[in-house]
Design a protein around this motif. Structure first.
Motif, PDB file in Angstrom:
ATOM      1  N   GLU A 286      37.743   3.801  65.000  1.00  0.00           N
ATOM      2  CA  GLU A 286      39.025   3.657  65.699  1.00  0.00           C
ATOM      3  C   GLU A 286      38.868   2.845  66.978  1.00  0.00           C
ATOM      4  O   GLU A 286      39.695   1.995  67.303  1.00  0.00           O
ATOM      5  CB  GLU A 286      39.605   5.033  66.020  1.00  0.00           C
ATOM      6  CG  GLU A 286      40.093   5.811  64.817  1.00  0.00           C
ATOM      7  CD  GLU A 286      38.957   6.464  64.030  1.00  0.00           C
ATOM      8  OE1 GLU A 286      37.806   6.452  64.535  1.00  0.00           O
ATOM      9  OE2 GLU A 286      39.216   6.970  62.923  1.00  0.00           O
ATOM     10  N   ARG A 287      37.787   3.128  67.742  1.00  0.00           N
ATOM     11  CA  ARG A 287      37.566   2.375  68.976  1.00  0.00           C
ATOM     12  C   ARG A 287      37.241   0.915  68.690  1.00  0.00           C
ATOM     13  O   ARG A 287      37.654   0.022  69.436  1.00  0.00           O
ATOM     14  CB  ARG A 287      36.423   3.020  69.769  1.00  0.00           C
ATOM     15  CG  ARG A 287      36.805   4.344  70.415  1.00  0.00           C
ATOM     16  CD  ARG A 287      35.690   4.856  71.297  1.00  0.00           C
ATOM     17  NE  ARG A 287      36.049   6.090  71.968  1.00  0.00           N
ATOM     18  CZ  ARG A 287      35.249   6.756  72.807  1.00  0.00           C
ATOM     19  NH1 ARG A 287      34.033   6.289  73.042  1.00  0.00           N
ATOM     20  NH2 ARG A 287      35.661   7.863  73.376  1.00  0.00           N
ATOM     21  N   LEU A 288      36.485   0.677  67.622  1.00  0.00           N
ATOM     22  CA  LEU A 288      36.193  -0.704  67.251  1.00  0.00           C
ATOM     23  C   LEU A 288      37.480  -1.441  66.895  1.00  0.00           C
ATOM     24  O   LEU A 288      37.696  -2.587  67.333  1.00  0.00           O
ATOM     25  CB  LEU A 288      35.220  -0.727  66.068  1.00  0.00           C
ATOM     26  CG  LEU A 288      34.929  -2.099  65.441  1.00  0.00           C
ATOM     27  CD1 LEU A 288      34.362  -3.054  66.487  1.00  0.00           C
ATOM     28  CD2 LEU A 288      33.988  -1.958  64.255  1.00  0.00           C
ATOM     29  N   ALA A 289      38.355  -0.812  66.111  1.00  0.00           N
ATOM     30  CA  ALA A 289      39.622  -1.446  65.743  1.00  0.00           C
ATOM     31  C   ALA A 289      40.508  -1.680  66.962  1.00  0.00           C
ATOM     32  O   ALA A 289      41.202  -2.695  67.060  1.00  0.00           O
ATOM     33  CB  ALA A 289      40.351  -0.592  64.712  1.00  0.00           C
ATOM     34  N   SER A 290      40.478  -0.751  67.912  1.00  0.00           N
ATOM     35  CA  SER A 290      41.258  -0.920  69.135  1.00  0.00           C
ATOM     36  C   SER A 290      40.710  -2.063  69.975  1.00  0.00           C
ATOM     37  O   SER A 290      41.477  -2.831  70.570  1.00  0.00           O
ATOM     38  CB  SER A 290      41.242   0.381  69.944  1.00  0.00           C
ATOM     39  OG  SER A 290      41.940   0.235  71.165  1.00  0.00           O
ATOM     40  N   TRP A 291      39.384  -2.195  70.029  1.00  0.00           N
ATOM     41  CA  TRP A 291      38.765  -3.279  70.792  1.00  0.00           C
ATOM     42  C   TRP A 291      39.102  -4.640  70.176  1.00  0.00           C
ATOM     43  O   TRP A 291      39.375  -5.602  70.890  1.00  0.00           O
ATOM     44  CB  TRP A 291      37.258  -3.065  70.832  1.00  0.00           C
ATOM     45  CG  TRP A 291      36.498  -4.144  71.523  1.00  0.00           C
ATOM     46  CD1 TRP A 291      36.382  -4.345  72.866  1.00  0.00           C
ATOM     47  CD2 TRP A 291      35.739  -5.193  70.898  1.00  0.00           C
ATOM     48  NE1 TRP A 291      35.609  -5.446  73.120  1.00  0.00           N
ATOM     49  CE2 TRP A 291      35.194  -5.980  71.936  1.00  0.00           C
ATOM     50  CE3 TRP A 291      35.464  -5.524  69.580  1.00  0.00           C
ATOM     51  CZ2 TRP A 291      34.399  -7.087  71.675  1.00  0.00           C
ATOM     52  CZ3 TRP A 291      34.668  -6.615  69.325  1.00  0.00           C
ATOM     53  CH2 TRP A 291      34.146  -7.386  70.361  1.00  0.00           C
ATOM     54  N   VAL A 292      39.116  -4.701  68.862  1.00  0.00           N
ATOM     55  CA  VAL A 292      39.467  -5.951  68.181  1.00  0.00           C
ATOM     56  C   VAL A 292      40.958  -6.245  68.329  1.00  0.00           C
ATOM     57  O   VAL A 292      41.374  -7.396  68.417  1.00  0.00           O
ATOM     58  CB  VAL A 292      39.067  -5.876  66.690  1.00  0.00           C
ATOM     59  CG1 VAL A 292      39.580  -7.086  65.921  1.00  0.00           C
ATOM     60  CG2 VAL A 292      37.555  -5.771  66.557  1.00  0.00           C
ATOM     61  N   GLY A 293      41.797  -5.195  68.377  1.00  0.00           N
ATOM     62  CA  GLY A 293      43.239  -5.384  68.441  1.00  0.00           C
ATOM     63  C   GLY A 293      43.863  -5.561  67.076  1.00  0.00           C
ATOM     64  O   GLY A 293      44.850  -6.282  66.924  1.00  0.00           O
ATOM     65  N   ILE A 294      43.298  -4.888  66.074  1.00  0.00           N
ATOM     66  CA  ILE A 294      43.783  -5.023  64.701  1.00  0.00           C
ATOM     67  C   ILE A 294      44.490  -3.763  64.223  1.00  0.00           C
ATOM     68  O   ILE A 294      45.048  -3.733  63.127  1.00  0.00           O
ATOM     69  CB  ILE A 294      42.607  -5.368  63.755  1.00  0.00           C
ATOM     70  CG1 ILE A 294      43.093  -6.016  62.461  1.00  0.00           C
ATOM     71  CG2 ILE A 294      41.763  -4.125  63.477  1.00  0.00           C
ATOM     72  CD1 ILE A 294      43.619  -7.390  62.632  1.00  0.00           C
TER      73      ILE A 294
END
Length: 405
Positions: A286-294
């Motif tokens: 979830e944090r990775l997806a939030s960092w990417v903005g996807i």
């Protein structure tokens, strides 16, 4: 209510192109806070002095905003003396307007970090950061190459050449050879000899290659565009070779990413230099997806869900993931089924973004557990038996476990 401090020794840096404002908040044993301000220039000697000044406080946290590219040089200077600074999102550390100065910005950053109210963004190791330069420049060259190819198409159409109507790829080997032969002034039978195995009839190709107005100016522009296309393709090849050479220590991770439908060797390399190989830096998918903005954004007020459009993140990774999703949607796998189900309800573009989000979560799990992608629609056991059964039968017959025919 007072803000409860978490860190005792904190330094905030307000970074600009030619100036760095620093503020140190140091808590003494008796509980008093010592505030010290210092300003440094933007040159190498100034960054070295900044690193010495910061290391003299032995801080627990050093925090700075991600202001363009200006944070990179001070970050590298601190990294060389063993200090890993926090680079935080500027929108998360915005100062209160009214009394905003460079000095107060640095102190505000230090205050927020001291209370644990900001979170460090992901900054990969130095070797991965340097490979990012190659990968991102390669993407820029790809955009320039696509622009030049489109321009070639337009100039050909302006001259009345309709070859693109008969070939699927105007820049394929046969089409490119025919265009070069036409510009060199070769006779029509010599031009058609380059057609090779094209499906189009030679009569149609003959008609398509009859220019209405192929002037000397057209020839000049087309030759220059072709020369630029050749140059860009050769440059991209060199960039790709250098990138793959630099990623040799991460060969295992590259092979894992290649098992995902829609991700080829170069796509895996360009994704790896953006997100790194250590998923512990993010902690969760979830944090990775939030960092990417996807991932979808949260926007709720008074019990009402408002627009949940994606936020700004790493545009380089988002572009790669959407390309992967476009490719995976055309394969025979579970990802294609997911895209088909989403596109009915959300439309093509939203379905691509949703599939890109799903693929990023898959990539996180693969890198985190060091396991390849396994598609639920594929019977891997049957594939293994189909591949190895002839060899197994030979060995069983050789050692007498099966009667020979």
């Amino acid at each position: 209510m007072d803000i409860t401090p978490i860190h005792r020794r904190v330094i905030g840096l307000d970074v600009h192109q030619s100036k760095i404002s620093a503020c140190a908040l140091i808590e003494q044993p008796d509980g008093n806070i010592v505030v010290e301000h210092q300003e440094f220039g933007g040159f190498k000697r100034d960054r070295r002095a900044l690193a010495e000044w910061v290391s003299g406080f032995t801080p627990e946290v050093v925090v700075m905003e991600s202001t363009g590219i200006y944070w990179k040089s001070p970050y590298a200077a601190l990294e060389r003396v063993g200090i890993l600074a926090w680079v935080v999102n500027a929108r998360h550390a915005r100062n209160v307007p009214g009394r905003k100065t460079d000095v107060s910005d640095a102190q505000w950053l230090a205050t927020l970090a001291r209370a644990g109210l900001v979170r460090a963004s992901f900054i990969p190791p130095a070797d991965i950061r340097h490979l990012r330069l190659i990968a991102r420049q390669r993407q820029k060259l790809g955009g320039m190459l696509a622009s030049e190819k489109n321009r070639l198409h337009k100039v050909l159409a302006d001259a009345g050449i309709r070859l693109n109507v008969l070939v699927s790829d105007l820049h394929g080997k046969s089409a490119r050879a025919m265009i070069r032969a036409l510009l060199d002034g070769q006779p029509i039978h010599a031009i058609l000899a380059h057609a090779g195995r094209l499906r189009a009839s030679r009569t149609d190709l003959f008609e398509a290659l009859q220019p209405e107005e192929l002037s000397a100016r057209h020839r000049f522009v087309l030759n220059e565009i072709l020369a630029h296309i050749d140059y860009l393709e050769a440059t991209m090849t060199r960039f790709e070779q250098e990138l793959l050479h630099g990623l040799a220590p991460w060969e295992a991770q590259l092979c894992l990413l290649e098992t995902v439908p829609g991700i080829d060797r170069m796509g895996a390399a360009m994704l790896l230099v953006e997100i790194g190989a250590d998923m512990d830096s993010f902690g969760s998918a979830e944090r990775l997806a939030s960092w990417v903005g996807i991932c979808p954004g949260n926007n709720e007020s008074a019990g009402k869900r408002k627009s949940g459009r994606t936020r700004k993140g790493n545009a380089w990774v988002r572009r790669l993931l959407c390309e992967f999703a476009q490719a995976a949607a055309r394969t025979r796998c579970a990802l294609k089924d997911k895209f088909s189900a989403l596109s009915i309800r959300k439309g093509h573009k939203r379905a691509i973004v949703a599939l890109a989000h799903k693929m990023l979560r898959i990539v996180y799990a693969m890198l985190n557990h060091a396991s390849p992608y396994q598609d639920r629609t594929v019977d891997y056991e049957a594939l293994m038996v189909q591949r190895n059964a002839p060899r197994w039968l030979k060995m069983l017959q050789k050692h007498g476990y099966l009667a020979t025919a």
